[in-house]
Design a protein around this motif. Sequence first.
Motif, PDB file in Angstrom:
ATOM      1  N   LEU A  59       0.842  -1.193   0.041  1.00  6.31           N
ATOM      2  CA  LEU A  59       0.050  -0.087  -0.091  1.00  6.31           C
ATOM      3  C   LEU A  59       0.985   1.264  -0.098  1.00  6.31           C
ATOM      4  N   SER A  60       1.949   1.165   0.911  1.00  7.02           N
ATOM      5  CA  SER A  60       2.676   2.601   0.956  1.00  7.02           C
ATOM      6  C   SER A  60       3.567   2.784  -0.292  1.00  7.02           C
ATOM      7  N   ALA A  61       3.786   1.564  -1.060  1.00  4.68           N
ATOM      8  CA  ALA A  61       4.578   1.741  -2.284  1.00  4.68           C
ATOM      9  C   ALA A  61       3.701   2.392  -3.603  1.00  4.68           C
ATOM     10  N   CYS A  62       2.262   1.828  -3.331  1.00  3.86           N
ATOM     11  CA  CYS A  62       1.333   2.323  -4.602  1.00  3.86           C
ATOM     12  C   CYS A  62       0.691   3.466  -4.174  1.00  3.86           C
ATOM     13  N   ALA A  63       0.734   3.821  -2.830  1.00  2.00           N
ATOM     14  CA  ALA A  63       0.314   5.133  -2.452  1.00  2.00           C
ATOM     15  C   ALA A  63       1.002   5.985  -1.491  1.00  2.00           C
ATOM     16  N   PRO A  64       2.213   6.393  -2.088  1.00  2.08           N
ATOM     17  CA  PRO A  64       3.180   7.104  -1.208  1.00  2.08           C
ATOM     18  C   PRO A  64       2.566   8.377  -0.650  1.00  2.08           C
ATOM     19  N   GLY A  65       3.074   8.322   0.531  1.00  2.00           N
ATOM     20  CA  GLY A  65       2.766   9.640   1.232  1.00  2.00           C
ATOM     21  C   GLY A  65       2.388   9.453   2.682  1.00  2.00           C
ATOM     22  N   ARG A  66       1.927  10.582   3.444  1.00  3.92           N
ATOM     23  CA  ARG A  66       1.863  10.200   4.701  1.00  3.92           C
ATOM     24  C   ARG A  66       0.395  10.849   5.402  1.00  3.92           C
ATOM     25  N   ALA A  67      -0.580  11.179   4.596  1.00  5.99           N
ATOM     26  CA  ALA A  67      -1.711  11.857   5.019  1.00  5.99           C
ATOM     27  C   ALA A  67      -2.789  10.622   5.657  1.00  5.99           C
ATOM     28  N   GLU A  69      -2.868   7.171   8.006  1.00  5.94           N
ATOM     29  CA  GLU A  69      -2.316   6.213   8.785  1.00  5.94           C
ATOM     30  C   GLU A  69      -3.315   4.870   8.774  1.00  5.94           C
ATOM     31  N   VAL A  70      -2.700   3.678   8.330  1.00  3.17           N
ATOM     32  CA  VAL A  70      -3.482   2.490   8.284  1.00  3.17           C
ATOM     33  C   VAL A  70      -2.958   1.607   9.471  1.00  3.17           C
ATOM     34  N   ARG A  71      -3.952   1.177  10.465  1.00  5.70           N
ATOM     35  CA  ARG A  71      -3.429   0.393  11.349  1.00  5.70           C
ATOM     36  C   ARG A  71      -4.148  -1.092  11.270  1.00  5.70           C
ATOM     37  N   VAL A  72      -3.517  -1.959  11.467  1.00  8.08           N
ATOM     38  CA  VAL A  72      -3.743  -3.473  11.687  1.00  8.08           C
ATOM     39  C   VAL A  72      -3.156  -3.959  12.723  1.00  8.08           C
ATOM     40  N   PRO A  73      -4.005  -3.803  14.036  1.00  7.82           N
ATOM     41  CA  PRO A  73      -3.393  -4.579  15.041  1.00  7.82           C
ATOM     42  C   PRO A  73      -3.817  -5.809  15.143  1.00  7.82           C
ATOM     43  N   PRO A  74      -2.717  -6.701  15.810  1.00  7.41           N
ATOM     44  CA  PRO A  74      -1.643  -6.186  16.377  1.00  7.41           C
ATOM     45  C   PRO A  74      -0.259  -6.240  15.260  1.00  7.41           C
ATOM     46  N   TYR A  75      -0.331  -6.602  14.149  1.00  9.72           N
ATOM     47  CA  TYR A  75       0.702  -6.730  13.215  1.00  9.72           C
ATOM     48  C   TYR A  75       1.294  -5.648  12.706  1.00  9.72           C
ATOM     49  N   GLY A  76       0.836  -4.501  12.236  1.00  3.91           N
ATOM     50  CA  GLY A  76       1.301  -3.528  11.693  1.00  3.91           C
ATOM     51  C   GLY A  76       0.676  -2.106  11.449  1.00  3.91           C
ATOM     52  N   VAL A  77       1.144  -1.290  11.199  1.00  5.60           N
ATOM     53  CA  VAL A  77       0.933   0.102  10.914  1.00  5.60           C
ATOM     54  C   VAL A  77       1.733   0.963   9.895  1.00  5.60           C
ATOM     55  N   THR A  78       1.133   1.664   8.969  1.00  9.51           N
ATOM     56  CA  THR A  78       1.734   2.158   7.840  1.00  9.51           C
ATOM     57  C   THR A  78       1.126   3.575   7.541  1.00  9.51           C
ATOM     58  N   GLN A  79       2.011   4.636   6.897  1.00 13.46           N
ATOM     59  CA  GLN A  79       1.538   5.738   6.540  1.00 13.46           C
ATOM     60  C   GLN A  79       1.442   5.799   4.912  1.00 13.46           C
ATOM     61  N   ALA A  80       0.401   6.353   4.587  1.00 11.72           N
ATOM     62  CA  ALA A  80       0.345   6.265   2.975  1.00 11.72           C
ATOM     63  C   ALA A  80      -0.588   7.324   2.659  1.00 11.72           C
ATOM     64  N   VAL A  81      -0.670   7.445   1.251  1.00  9.89           N
ATOM     65  CA  VAL A  81      -1.602   8.471   0.519  1.00  9.89           C
ATOM     66  C   VAL A  81      -1.012   9.933   0.636  1.00  9.89           C
ATOM     67  N   ALA A  82      -0.649  10.346  -0.534  1.00  6.42           N
ATOM     68  CA  ALA A  82      -0.331  12.056  -0.688  1.00  6.42           C
ATOM     69  C   ALA A  82      -1.127  13.024   0.173  1.00  6.42           C
ATOM     70  N   GLY A  83      -0.793  13.945   0.788  1.00  2.00           N
ATOM     71  CA  GLY A  83      -1.410  14.814   1.330  1.00  2.00           C
ATOM     72  C   GLY A  83      -0.962  15.446   2.409  1.00  2.00           C
ATOM     73  N   THR A  84      -1.731  16.099   3.404  1.00  2.00           N
ATOM     74  CA  THR A  84      -1.264  16.781   4.472  1.00  2.00           C
ATOM     75  C   THR A  84      -0.316  15.831   5.085  1.00  2.00           C
TER      76      THR A  84
END
Length: 139
Positions: A59-67, A69-84
């Motif tokens: 997801l981070s690779a196809c939608a780069p950015g930090r607008a 935060e995608v949380r999938v507890p307990p396994y991971g979190v990432t920031q994606a999508v261009a914007g603020t």
Amino acid sequence: MAARRRIDPGAGAHALRQWAAEHDVRAGGGEPPAGLSPLERSARRRRDATAVRYTLEELSACAPGRAVEVRVPPYGVTQAVAGTVHRRGTPPSVVETDPTTWLALAAGRLTWDQAVAAGDLHASGERCDLSPYLPLLRV
């Protein structure tokens, strides 16, 4: 700058395919069958963690950015999508779901609207609709 990969793409795709095959057999997913040994349960948790982390990296690779935060507890979190961009505290847009729902979305087994309607996915903020980026892989 592209995000650094932590999960080998081959291992991640393999884990996702294994997850999908198991959920096809169980017709709809849910909890693993009863009677699994602790070793089998541990192996499934490791597999699911690898699949979740791999798909979050995708997801981070196809939608780069930090607008968002995608949380999938307990396994991971990432920031994606261009914007603020946010730097501290809770980001302006958050998506949170469980591993089974996330993997079903990532694999094309479930649509964004279905997950939201079922209450299995919680999304808030401006750019929180990730449906343009899903599925990440079809397995």
